[in-house]
Design an enzyme around this catalytic site. Sequence first.
Site, PDB file in Angstrom:
ATOM      1  CE  LYS A 181      -4.089   1.896   2.216  1.00 28.19           C
ATOM      2  NZ  LYS A 181      -4.780   1.445   3.745  1.00 28.19           N
ATOM      3  CB  SER A 215      -7.254   4.144   2.578  1.00 28.89           C
ATOM      4  OG  SER A 215      -6.690   3.275   3.643  1.00 28.89           O
ATOM      5  CB  SER A 227      -8.616   1.002   4.971  1.00 28.98           C
ATOM      6  OG  SER A 227      -9.455   2.390   5.194  1.00 28.98           O
TER       7      SER A 227
END
Length: 468
Positions: free
Chosen positions: A82, A157, A181
């Site tokens: 990420k 996210s 997320s």
Amino acid sequence: MPADELTSLSATELAARIRRKSVSAREVLEAHLARIERVNPTVNAIVTLVPEQARAWAKAADERQARGEPLGPLHGLPVAHKDLVDTAGIRTTKGSLLYKDNVPTTDALIVQRIRSAGAITLGKTNTPEFGAGSNTFNAVFGATKNGFNLQKTVGGSSGGAACALNCNLLPIADGSDTGGSLRNPGAWNNIVGFRPSPGRVPDDDGSWSPLSTSGPMARSVEDVALFLSAIAGVHAPDPSSLSDDPAGFRRPLAANMKGKRIAWFTNMGGLPFEPEITRVLNANRQAFIDMGCIVEDAEPDFSGVDEAFPALRHLTYHTGYAKLSRDNPSLFKDTVKWEIAEAERQGAVDVARANARQAQMYRHVSQFFAKYDAYVCPVTQVEPFDITTEYPTTVAGVTMPTYIDWMRSAWYVTFMQCPAISVPAGFSANGLPVGAQIVGKPRGDWALLQLAHAFEQATGHGKQRPVF
């Protein structure tokens, strides 16, 4: 083996084939790079790619295996991280123009553990600016598109990670979760996103809050458990880290679910849901009954969480970005500036009250799970929305005052401080994926993974992938 067939294999199967030497780490990497080259321009899931570094690491992995050296549980598996977590020598933008050229010199703890377990880093996955919100877009790389409908969001996210898994660009991907997320994008990409117990996967960001945690994402519960075994484990500088042997997550998941007591959601304290979300999830109730579970309508007391969770969330943004925002106001989106402003508006009494509610919630949840083995509820309150919509302002006709209110079904569960997993639950009438959120007992990660695996095997919802 054709590249697309190789990239469609599970992480567990890929790892096993590499160990048997029926395929090499280099062959697996090249298959995924070819898939990325063909599919990623359509969805924009992987935003920084380092193929030559990855090739060097894959070559070294094959050479270690040829020498007979010990192999880690993720040996030879490609992975992307990420874009919020630091990766040494690889650009880390946090989705912000302020960091568009940032190249860290050290790896974050989770990256260190993934690499130590033998995985091959090939790049970074897209995320919203500073991880704020559940629609993955930013001013650096643009938006990530949902493989099932390119006009829809992937959530966030950890949206780039979930999309990459759904599109077979990666077998495993790391993510993080405060308000959902790992779970929201898991649900909207028909993959598995696991929010482990606080402390199960320690972080090195200096925060001891139980609200935020890193965790694994994959296309099956078995793969999530394999990945968890590499990133879990005690970390001395983190006083909340759990000391259980992470190798235990590599045990067989199959177990008898007969007699397990399941609490089934009603409305999570009065939250609005789109009708298709509740229809699809409720259609899975029989699957738990058929597994031998005892299913009853029951849920924890979520009163006061509406005020307490945001109060604590605001503080994290203020701590991380207040000064940067003041110095560069034009480079911060309004939602991040709102978080910072709210942190400055609230007083010490508000924070104290939120902390007290957090402690009270944990005591209540411990009592709740003395009766039940798991709690099942929706991951999201809405279906994936249009990619051009920053966030929903209404849910089922009810106005959402802030950019995180439509995600309460996820962050209510965050506030429980229990492990929670998003598992594919089927598709809406619009052909969009819906997730089941299964919440386990405090620190009951293994039992939760077993239940989620049994549900996954009984239903098969997670097998459907986009066609390009």
